[in-house]
Design an enzyme around this catalytic site. Sequence first.
Site, PDB file in Angstrom:
ATOM      1  N   GLY A  56       0.830  -1.208   0.000  1.00 54.94           N
ATOM      2  CA  GLY A  56       0.000   0.000   0.000  1.00 54.94           C
ATOM      3  C   GLY A  56       0.857   1.248   0.000  1.00 54.94           C
ATOM      4  O   GLY A  56       2.049   1.209  -0.315  1.00 54.94           O
ATOM      5  N   ASN A  57       0.245   2.372   0.364  1.00 53.87           N
ATOM      6  CA  ASN A  57       0.974   3.642   0.439  1.00 53.87           C
ATOM      7  C   ASN A  57       0.417   4.484   1.578  1.00 53.87           C
ATOM      8  O   ASN A  57      -0.503   4.058   2.281  1.00 53.87           O
ATOM      9  CB  ASN A  57       0.906   4.382  -0.902  1.00 53.87           C
ATOM     10  N   ARG A  58       0.953   5.676   1.745  1.00 57.31           N
ATOM     11  CA  ARG A  58       0.627   6.499   2.913  1.00 57.31           C
ATOM     12  C   ARG A  58      -0.553   7.444   2.690  1.00 57.31           C
ATOM     13  O   ARG A  58      -0.842   8.280   3.540  1.00 57.31           O
ATOM     14  CB  ARG A  58       1.857   7.315   3.324  1.00 57.31           C
TER      15      ARG A  58
END
Length: 420
Positions: free
Chosen positions: A224-226
């Site tokens: 995923g990412n932030r």
Amino acid sequence: MSEGVSTQPQAVPDGAHTPANVIVGVAGGIAAYKACHLIRNFTERGDSVRVIPTENALRFVGAATFEALSGNPVDTGVFTRVDEVQHVRLGQEADLIVVAPATADLIARVATGRADDLLTSTILVATCPVVLAPAMHTEMWRNPATRANVATLRERGITVLEPAHGRLTGKDSGPGRLPEPDVIAELARTVAATGPFERTLEGKRVLISAGGTQENIDPVRFIGNRSSGKQGFALGDIAAQRGAAVTIVAGNTDELEPPAGAEVVRVRSTRDLEREMNERAADADVIIMAAAVADFRPESEAGTKLKKGTSDDALSTIHLVENPDVLKGLVAKRDAGETDATIIGFAAETDHELEHGRAKLARKGADMLMVNSVSGGGVFGQDRNRGWLLAAGGGEEEIPDGTKHEVAVRIWDAVERLSR
């Protein structure tokens, strides 16, 4: 008074917020208790708050509570502290007036210019931004008299927020619920910074993607990412307040309050997001791809938790395959005549932002691209944003540092100019 509730303005970091003189008006509705959280939101940002309730509001929350939370005296009538001519002084000195809840009765009295208590008198004197947050039963909100009063106030430059949808008093549910206090405060500050919300998107259908997507490795791990989705939801907030019908296809955004009246479709993976966006694209007038999608996914997802340190350690090498390009696919649908939507994309870059942004805009074929610099942990998960808006025709507009709602206002202003 609850433990931990600040009763005095608190210091804030330089540049984060300029302290203001805020009047919080409270009308006589069951949602009056939420005004306590609104007051705290302003005082903890460093604002000086004066609470002006109506007499009926004090049937729900006592004056002592409002005085303790604001650190200022509470009056309801114009015949107290007459020597100070309160209704004139308070209205003249206020930087912002927020009324929450604003009942149907209060809205009617303000619309007709009544000045029969301290709150309505102060509003009549004020030249600062005024924001009313309605709270009432659905039938009252939809009543022609209320609709006419709301339209009158909006024409006069007073911002009447769209109410939230949800549980009302008793068993009823529908539009008319008071928005959450933090949402009211953020929208009110946006009005103070950028001007009243105008109904420039009335009748428009807006489709927005927001948040980060997640690609499963096994039942407990993912790629995923932030991205928090805050900018996408802020875009939805402003669109809803400008009158649009808003649908948000949302990835990892569970902690965010949905915009008033918006339909929120929850997804997890990039392919889920692609499917939902494609299904709704044909009905949209504007599509904004604000989601930070995962560009790659594991070639296969394990059905059980993968173990590390074994002879067959599948975690040591994860084979990735490319995810579909959702933005490019939406542009292809438009080029094929499957949607007439104006399409706006986002680009998160860590270096050579404008160079990479222009290349991405040309490659994707969108009408406009919002370019953010995310180096050093900027933007993702933060409350503020900045960047550049690049138009397909070659135009470029710098978006200065501001809250994500303020940035959303600037983006919508540009989209509306583009769509004319």
